[in-house]
Write a protein that holds these residues in place. Sequence first.
Motif, PDB file in Angstrom:
ATOM      1  N   SER A 196      -3.803   9.682 -13.696  1.00 15.42           N
ATOM      2  CA  SER A 196      -2.958   9.360 -12.332  1.00 15.42           C
ATOM      3  C   SER A 196      -4.150   8.978 -11.168  1.00 15.42           C
ATOM      4  CB  SER A 196      -2.595  10.343 -11.822  1.00 15.42           C
ATOM      5  OG  SER A 196      -1.237  10.830 -12.790  1.00 15.42           O
ATOM      6  N   ALA A 197      -5.388   9.729 -11.255  1.00 15.74           N
ATOM      7  CA  ALA A 197      -6.621   9.135 -10.523  1.00 15.74           C
ATOM      8  C   ALA A 197      -6.908   7.806 -10.746  1.00 15.74           C
ATOM      9  CB  ALA A 197      -7.597  10.325 -10.365  1.00 15.74           C
ATOM     10  N   ALA A 198      -7.153   7.787 -12.160  1.00 17.46           N
ATOM     11  CA  ALA A 198      -7.494   6.270 -12.506  1.00 17.46           C
ATOM     12  C   ALA A 198      -6.571   5.232 -12.264  1.00 17.46           C
ATOM     13  CB  ALA A 198      -7.815   6.461 -14.058  1.00 17.46           C
ATOM     14  N   VAL A 199      -5.381   5.577 -12.270  1.00 12.00           N
ATOM     15  CA  VAL A 199      -4.044   4.484 -11.912  1.00 12.00           C
ATOM     16  C   VAL A 199      -4.200   4.473 -10.145  1.00 12.00           C
ATOM     17  CG1 VAL A 199      -1.678   4.303 -11.438  1.00 12.00           C
ATOM     18  CG2 VAL A 199      -2.756   5.081 -13.739  1.00 12.00           C
ATOM     19  N   ASN A 200      -4.429   5.338  -9.458  1.00  9.74           N
ATOM     20  CA  ASN A 200      -4.582   5.102  -8.123  1.00  9.74           C
ATOM     21  C   ASN A 200      -5.807   4.440  -7.707  1.00  9.74           C
ATOM     22  OD1 ASN A 200      -3.861   5.652  -5.528  1.00  9.74           O
ATOM     23  ND2 ASN A 200      -5.000   7.663  -5.376  1.00  9.74           N
ATOM     24  N   SER A 250      -6.199  -3.295  -6.666  1.00 12.01           N
ATOM     25  CA  SER A 250      -5.350  -4.298  -6.933  1.00 12.01           C
ATOM     26  C   SER A 250      -5.011  -4.536  -5.455  1.00 12.01           C
ATOM     27  CB  SER A 250      -4.261  -4.134  -7.764  1.00 12.01           C
ATOM     28  OG  SER A 250      -3.554  -2.972  -7.340  1.00 12.01           O
ATOM     29  N   VAL A 251      -4.780  -3.574  -4.572  1.00 11.68           N
ATOM     30  CA  VAL A 251      -4.246  -3.681  -3.066  1.00 11.68           C
ATOM     31  C   VAL A 251      -5.387  -4.687  -2.201  1.00 11.68           C
ATOM     32  CG1 VAL A 251      -4.079  -2.682  -0.700  1.00 11.68           C
ATOM     33  CG2 VAL A 251      -2.928  -1.708  -3.041  1.00 11.68           C
ATOM     34  N   ALA A 252      -6.679  -4.261  -2.453  1.00  6.73           N
ATOM     35  CA  ALA A 252      -7.745  -5.019  -1.988  1.00  6.73           C
ATOM     36  C   ALA A 252      -7.870  -6.078  -2.257  1.00  6.73           C
ATOM     37  CB  ALA A 252      -8.987  -4.360  -2.064  1.00  6.73           C
ATOM     38  N   THR A 253      -7.344  -6.411  -3.717  1.00  6.77           N
ATOM     39  CA  THR A 253      -7.586  -8.226  -4.184  1.00  6.77           C
ATOM     40  C   THR A 253      -6.280  -8.896  -3.541  1.00  6.77           C
ATOM     41  OG1 THR A 253      -8.541  -7.203  -6.444  1.00  6.77           O
ATOM     42  CG2 THR A 253      -7.283  -9.374  -6.400  1.00  6.77           C
ATOM     43  N   VAL A 254      -5.148  -8.158  -3.423  1.00  5.22           N
ATOM     44  CA  VAL A 254      -3.979  -8.922  -3.086  1.00  5.22           C
ATOM     45  C   VAL A 254      -3.904  -9.209  -1.668  1.00  5.22           C
ATOM     46  CG1 VAL A 254      -1.521  -8.386  -2.339  1.00  5.22           C
ATOM     47  CG2 VAL A 254      -2.058  -7.655  -4.576  1.00  5.22           C
ATOM     48  N   ALA A 255      -4.758  -8.157  -0.854  1.00  2.00           N
ATOM     49  CA  ALA A 255      -4.896  -8.575   0.605  1.00  2.00           C
ATOM     50  C   ALA A 255      -5.938  -9.649   0.901  1.00  2.00           C
ATOM     51  CB  ALA A 255      -5.748  -7.324   1.263  1.00  2.00           C
ATOM     52  N   PRO A 286      -0.874 -19.139   0.949  1.00  2.00           N
ATOM     53  CA  PRO A 286       0.352 -18.892   1.641  1.00  2.00           C
ATOM     54  C   PRO A 286       1.136 -17.890   0.969  1.00  2.00           C
ATOM     55  CG  PRO A 286       0.405 -21.157   0.351  1.00  2.00           C
ATOM     56  CD  PRO A 286      -0.987 -20.320   0.139  1.00  2.00           C
ATOM     57  N   MET A 287       2.245 -17.555   1.668  1.00  2.00           N
ATOM     58  CA  MET A 287       2.989 -16.313   1.136  1.00  2.00           C
ATOM     59  C   MET A 287       3.913 -16.647  -0.316  1.00  2.00           C
ATOM     60  SD  MET A 287       3.219 -13.373   2.372  1.00  2.00           S
ATOM     61  CE  MET A 287       4.563 -12.165   2.634  1.00  2.00           C
ATOM     62  N   SER A 288       3.638 -15.683  -1.076  1.00  2.00           N
ATOM     63  CA  SER A 288       4.455 -15.937  -2.352  1.00  2.00           C
ATOM     64  C   SER A 288       4.972 -14.628  -2.766  1.00  2.00           C
ATOM     65  CB  SER A 288       3.294 -16.207  -3.504  1.00  2.00           C
ATOM     66  OG  SER A 288       2.430 -15.256  -3.706  1.00  2.00           O
ATOM     67  N   GLU A 289       5.655 -14.659  -3.718  1.00 13.02           N
ATOM     68  CA  GLU A 289       6.339 -13.451  -4.114  1.00 13.02           C
ATOM     69  C   GLU A 289       5.515 -12.444  -4.688  1.00 13.02           C
ATOM     70  OE1 GLU A 289       9.743 -12.741  -4.493  1.00 13.02           O
ATOM     71  OE2 GLU A 289      10.030 -14.861  -3.298  1.00 13.02           O
ATOM     72  N   PRO A 290       5.701 -11.375  -3.952  1.00 11.86           N
ATOM     73  CA  PRO A 290       4.868  -9.897  -4.485  1.00 11.86           C
ATOM     74  C   PRO A 290       4.858  -9.558  -5.783  1.00 11.86           C
ATOM     75  CG  PRO A 290       6.659  -9.231  -3.283  1.00 11.86           C
ATOM     76  CD  PRO A 290       6.871 -10.701  -3.209  1.00 11.86           C
ATOM     77  N   GLU A 291       3.829  -9.193  -6.534  1.00 10.73           N
ATOM     78  CA  GLU A 291       3.821  -8.585  -7.965  1.00 10.73           C
ATOM     79  C   GLU A 291       4.492  -7.125  -7.936  1.00 10.73           C
ATOM     80  OE1 GLU A 291      -0.184  -8.871  -9.514  1.00 10.73           O
ATOM     81  OE2 GLU A 291      -0.266 -11.041  -8.601  1.00 10.73           O
ATOM     82  N   SER A 292       4.618  -6.858  -9.052  1.00  6.97           N
ATOM     83  CA  SER A 292       5.303  -5.602  -9.009  1.00  6.97           C
ATOM     84  C   SER A 292       4.213  -4.356  -8.721  1.00  6.97           C
ATOM     85  CB  SER A 292       5.524  -5.322 -10.425  1.00  6.97           C
ATOM     86  OG  SER A 292       5.963  -3.795 -10.445  1.00  6.97           O
ATOM     87  N   THR A 293       4.703  -3.650  -7.785  1.00  5.74           N
ATOM     88  CA  THR A 293       3.772  -2.611  -7.266  1.00  5.74           C
ATOM     89  C   THR A 293       4.147  -1.326  -8.032  1.00  5.74           C
ATOM     90  OG1 THR A 293       5.315  -1.879  -5.384  1.00  5.74           O
ATOM     91  CG2 THR A 293       3.507  -3.718  -5.006  1.00  5.74           C
ATOM     92  N   GLU A 294       4.756  -1.306  -8.856  1.00  2.00           N
ATOM     93  CA  GLU A 294       5.136  -0.029  -9.468  1.00  2.00           C
ATOM     94  C   GLU A 294       4.017   0.429 -10.543  1.00  2.00           C
ATOM     95  OE1 GLU A 294       8.532  -0.182 -11.885  1.00  2.00           O
ATOM     96  OE2 GLU A 294       9.732  -1.019 -10.170  1.00  2.00           O
ATOM     97  N   ALA A 295       3.713   1.800 -10.442  1.00  2.00           N
ATOM     98  CA  ALA A 295       2.348   2.206 -11.242  1.00  2.00           C
ATOM     99  C   ALA A 295       2.851   2.528 -12.646  1.00  2.00           C
ATOM    100  CB  ALA A 295       1.970   3.700 -10.721  1.00  2.00           C
ATOM    101  N   LEU A 309       0.833  -1.140  -0.061  1.00  2.00           N
ATOM    102  CA  LEU A 309       0.067  -0.046   0.043  1.00  2.00           C
ATOM    103  C   LEU A 309       0.975   1.247   0.011  1.00  2.00           C
ATOM    104  CD1 LEU A 309      -2.952   1.087   0.080  1.00  2.00           C
ATOM    105  CD2 LEU A 309      -2.838   1.025   2.427  1.00  2.00           C
ATOM    106  N   SER A 310       2.072   1.250   0.722  1.00  2.00           N
ATOM    107  CA  SER A 310       2.867   2.494   0.892  1.00  2.00           C
ATOM    108  C   SER A 310       3.415   2.832  -0.639  1.00  2.00           C
ATOM    109  CB  SER A 310       3.949   2.259   1.864  1.00  2.00           C
ATOM    110  OG  SER A 310       3.461   2.088   3.034  1.00  2.00           O
ATOM    111  N   ALA A 311       3.965   1.628  -1.153  1.00  2.00           N
ATOM    112  CA  ALA A 311       4.653   1.797  -2.539  1.00  2.00           C
ATOM    113  C   ALA A 311       3.603   2.337  -3.516  1.00  2.00           C
ATOM    114  CB  ALA A 311       5.230   0.428  -3.124  1.00  2.00           C
ATOM    115  N   ILE A 312       2.433   1.874  -3.691  1.00  2.00           N
ATOM    116  CA  ILE A 312       1.210   2.320  -4.694  1.00  2.00           C
ATOM    117  C   ILE A 312       0.980   3.710  -4.213  1.00  2.00           C
ATOM    118  CG2 ILE A 312      -0.880   1.915  -5.254  1.00  2.00           C
ATOM    119  CD1 ILE A 312      -0.561  -1.070  -4.923  1.00  2.00           C
TER     120      ILE A 312
END
Length: 165
Positions: free
Chosen positions: A36-40, A46-51, A58-67, A12-15
């Motif tokens: 940018s608002a649309a990207v946000n 996607s954060v809600a989906t990831v959560a 189980p824990m896996s490699e995180p996907e890229s969080t770059e916008a 969430l911080s990275a996004i």
Amino acid sequence: MNKQQRMNKLTLSAISMSALLALSACSSDNKAVEESAAVNDAADTSVATVAETEATEPMSEPESTEAPVVKEAVGEEATAEPEVLAADAGAKLYESNCKVCHAAGLLNAPKYGDTAAWSARLTKDKETLYMHSAKGFNKMPAQAVDGVTEAQVKAAVDYMLASVN
């Protein structure tokens, strides 16, 4: 905090940082702000989906969080117009900045009106003198800094040279 909560917080911080940077870089362009608002919004989803996914899997490699990078097309080329200065711009800059060293000859600065001291500097062309004044040379610090333009520095050099001609 467990590992999963830390990952959610980091994601969430990275996004959020990416969205903030995108908004600040494009704040004067309404279209870019909307994008940018649309990207946000997409990032928040996607954060809600990831959560939700991380809560059940189980824990896996995180996907890229770059916008995604938003590139703007530039329709017109920027043309640099010469700066229009007041007639006394050189004198004003001399009085406010240059006089400190050139009135007293500090750091071997040629004194204002001293033809002999300036003649050594005039053996080179004026463009070199302008460049050394603006960018700095030997003991002389750069003068085209802190809101002072190269055109203003050039005017101040011309003002000082007029005193020896």
